[in-house]
Design an enzyme around this catalytic site. Structure first.
Site, PDB file in Angstrom:
ATOM      1  N   ARG A   1      56.846  16.486  10.518  1.00 39.15           N
ATOM      2  CA  ARG A   1      57.267  15.514   9.583  1.00 39.15           C
ATOM      3  C   ARG A   1      58.677  15.643   9.175  1.00 39.15           C
ATOM      4  O   ARG A   1      59.036  16.368   8.850  1.00 39.15           O
ATOM      5  CB  ARG A   1      56.451  15.478   8.381  1.00 39.15           C
ATOM      6  CG  ARG A   1      54.950  15.211   8.286  1.00 39.15           C
ATOM      7  CD  ARG A   1      54.345  14.882   7.068  1.00 39.15           C
ATOM      8  NE  ARG A   1      54.605  15.996   6.095  1.00 39.15           N
ATOM      9  CZ  ARG A   1      54.243  16.114   4.819  1.00 39.15           C
ATOM     10  NH1 ARG A   1      53.401  14.994   4.403  1.00 39.15           N
ATOM     11  NH2 ARG A   1      54.293  16.906   4.138  1.00 39.15           N
TER      12      ARG A   1
ATOM     13  N   PHE B   1      44.123  13.209   2.333  1.00 41.09           N
ATOM     14  CA  PHE B   1      44.669  14.418   1.749  1.00 41.09           C
ATOM     15  C   PHE B   1      43.458  15.259   1.484  1.00 41.09           C
ATOM     16  O   PHE B   1      42.664  14.796   0.603  1.00 41.09           O
ATOM     17  CB  PHE B   1      45.858  14.114   0.736  1.00 41.09           C
ATOM     18  CG  PHE B   1      46.603  15.232   0.365  1.00 41.09           C
ATOM     19  CD1 PHE B   1      47.665  15.513   0.813  1.00 41.09           C
ATOM     20  CD2 PHE B   1      46.206  15.998  -0.632  1.00 41.09           C
ATOM     21  CE1 PHE B   1      48.594  16.572   0.712  1.00 41.09           C
ATOM     22  CE2 PHE B   1      47.091  17.138  -0.886  1.00 41.09           C
ATOM     23  CZ  PHE B   1      48.239  17.379  -0.226  1.00 41.09           C
TER      24      PHE B   1
ATOM     25  N   TYR C   1      56.757  14.563  -7.917  1.00 46.76           N
ATOM     26  CA  TYR C   1      57.451  15.708  -7.443  1.00 46.76           C
ATOM     27  C   TYR C   1      58.052  15.102  -5.777  1.00 46.76           C
ATOM     28  O   TYR C   1      58.774  15.864  -5.441  1.00 46.76           O
ATOM     29  CB  TYR C   1      57.039  16.899  -7.393  1.00 46.76           C
ATOM     30  CG  TYR C   1      55.538  17.131  -6.816  1.00 46.76           C
ATOM     31  CD1 TYR C   1      55.421  17.302  -5.572  1.00 46.76           C
ATOM     32  CD2 TYR C   1      54.523  17.228  -7.881  1.00 46.76           C
ATOM     33  CE1 TYR C   1      54.172  17.468  -4.916  1.00 46.76           C
ATOM     34  CE2 TYR C   1      53.182  17.562  -7.185  1.00 46.76           C
ATOM     35  CZ  TYR C   1      53.145  17.335  -5.964  1.00 46.76           C
ATOM     36  OH  TYR C   1      51.875  17.736  -5.467  1.00 46.76           O
ATOM     37  N   LYS C   2      57.454  14.236  -5.151  1.00 42.05           N
ATOM     38  CA  LYS C   2      57.861  13.792  -4.008  1.00 42.05           C
ATOM     39  C   LYS C   2      59.018  12.850  -4.186  1.00 42.05           C
ATOM     40  O   LYS C   2      60.200  13.362  -4.468  1.00 42.05           O
ATOM     41  CB  LYS C   2      56.802  13.279  -3.303  1.00 42.05           C
ATOM     42  CG  LYS C   2      55.648  14.480  -2.804  1.00 42.05           C
ATOM     43  CD  LYS C   2      54.393  13.845  -2.353  1.00 42.05           C
ATOM     44  CE  LYS C   2      53.568  15.123  -2.151  1.00 42.05           C
ATOM     45  NZ  LYS C   2      52.191  14.745  -2.257  1.00 42.05           N
TER      46      LYS C   2
ATOM     47  N   ASP D   1      45.744   6.120  -3.916  1.00 44.63           N
ATOM     48  CA  ASP D   1      46.531   7.533  -4.192  1.00 44.63           C
ATOM     49  C   ASP D   1      47.960   7.032  -3.440  1.00 44.63           C
ATOM     50  O   ASP D   1      48.204   6.593  -2.520  1.00 44.63           O
ATOM     51  CB  ASP D   1      45.952   8.560  -3.220  1.00 44.63           C
ATOM     52  CG  ASP D   1      46.668   9.858  -3.498  1.00 44.63           C
ATOM     53  OD1 ASP D   1      48.168   9.750  -3.715  1.00 44.63           O
ATOM     54  OD2 ASP D   1      46.160  10.747  -3.506  1.00 44.63           O
TER      55      ASP D   1
END
Ligand SMILES: *Cc1c(COP(=O)(O)O)cnc(C)c1O
Length: 402
Positions: free
Chosen positions: A362, A122, A212-213, A189
């Site tokens: 996605r 990322f 928040y995912k 991560d």
């Protein structure tokens, strides 16, 4: 089994977690397949935030006597229930980016050697790790993908557990052992695996992750960090603020950090965000992470089955691994027209996935609020609009947020 909507409904009827869907706000009739970017709001979060507002109004500054425990309490919940940490190893605080900076800097202060990550990691991870390495005067190495490590003295190895683009799940135990064999600390991560995969940190030294995912903490909710117990006394937080101080309210002359995980706090924690993190993480913990992970595997397997039947003949290519033990809870499909297909799904078909450069759509299947029927409908609509060429009517320009 034949591909039919009845089959999808039968899978939902047999799903032991189906009841969790109604614990979320479900406004609008969009088919939401982007819970890996921002989870839906749990109903309990609205109540918890209203209760906080009430406590603030009635207790004023005295409310801090309970709020001050929240980074540890929310961290403990995530650590114990979701990532296989021992007590006192996890803290909810700051953003993933800031926590990466703190832990990577602490690792380089601890030992000599280079920093390794992968080219596909990322962006914020690559930017922070490169910056930390440069400041410390260390070599920064990007390899092709998590796996084989360079044969040189290493201080820190850091990868994403689940790749944000492909959805591939790295072999945590094997890579951690390889990092240790090179003398490095291993920093994982967990942004795209926590709440979707049954994470067992095992021998891993350090970790960061997002709330928040799949944990449904809400936009900008604070992240978490993990430091294995035996490193805590030695590793130092580079942002040495008063919340990491041993006797914080003595307001002493010099920094003297807490002996345990609390030393990785820096400044005043965002209490409203932490209240929301707790509500979201409690929901996943209530469902049980092993059950949630099993449903993620079933949803993604179903999406792959539908891709093979419907989408592969239309020019889609599966980017996500077929081995269910080597993927998270999202499925990435590449297509030359990926950008316009994604826009057409959103603007013309009532399906909300997201797009990642250069050509990947996605589909994220947050296990607690996604039905098998949603997987069916999302891919059915993709098939329909690509077969009819609807996406070709949309502009080629990219938007500010994809
Ligand atoms: C979402 C995500 C981030 C986000 O970092 P923030 O500091 O919250 O912006 C970082 N790394 C990975 C792998 C992610 O998936």
């Amino acid at each position: 089994m034949a591909v039919s909507r009845e089959d999808a409904l039968a899978r939902d009827a047999a799903d032991p977690l189906a009841g969790f869907r109604e614990r979320f706000e479900l406004a609008g009739d969009v088919i939401y397949v982007d819970g890996n970017s921002l989870g839906r709001p749990p109903k309990a979060t609205g109540e918890a935030l209203a209760a906080l507002h009430e406590r603030w109004a009635t207790r004023l500054v005295a409310g801090w006597s309970e709020w001050i425990e929240l980074p540890l309490a929310a961290g403990e919940l995530i650590g114990r229930e979701l990532i296989g940490a021992r007590p006192g190893e996890t803290l909810a605080c700051d953003s993933v980016t800031v926590n990466l900076f703190k832990l990577a800097t602490a690792a380089l202060d601890d030992r000599p050697g280079a920093v390794v990550t992968d080219r596909g990691n990322f962006p914020t991870d690559r930017y922070v790790l490169a910056g930390v390495a440069e400041r410390a005067g260390r070599e920064y190495i990007e390899i092709d993908a998590p796996g084989e490590l360079p044969d040189t003295k290493l201080a820190l190895v850091s990868f994403s557990h689940v790749d944000y683009r492909s959805g591939a799940l790295a072999d945590m135990a094997a890579i951690t052992a390889a990092a240790h064999a090179r003398g490095a600390l291993m920093l994982w991560d967990l942004c795209h695996s926590v709440g979707a995969v049954d994470v067992k940190l095992g021998e891993a030294d350090l970790a960061v992750g997002c709330t928040y995912k799949y944990l449904d903490g809400g936009p900008g909710a604070p992240a978490f960090l993990y430091v294995r117990t035996d490193h805590q006394g030695r590793l130092r937080n580079p942002i040495q603020g008063w919340f990491g101080q041993r006797d914080q309210f003595a307001m002493g002359p010099a920094y003297d950090p807490e002996p345990g995980i609390a030393r990785f706090l820096s400044g005043t924690p965002p209490i409203a965000g932490l209240v929301a993190v707790q509500a979201g993480a409690e929901l996943v913990a209530e469902a049980g992470i092993a059950n949630v992970a099993a449903k993620a595997r079933a949803l993604t397997a179903y999406a792959i089955e539908l891709h093979d039947a419907w989408l592969a003949p239309l020019g889609f290519e599966l980017v996500t691994p077929r081995d269910e033990l080597r993927r998270g809870a999202h499925v990435a499909l590449a297509h030359d027209e990926g950008w316009r297909i994604c826009r057409a799904l959103i603007e013309r078909a009532g399906v909300l996935p997201d797009f990642r450069e250069p050509n990947v759509v996605r589909f994220g299947f947050s296990p607690l609020d996604t039905r098998f029927a949603d997987v069916f409908d999302a891919l059915d609509r993709a098939r329909d609009l690509v077969a009819r060429g609807v996406h070709l009517e949309l502009p080629l320009e990219r938007a500010r947020v994809t």
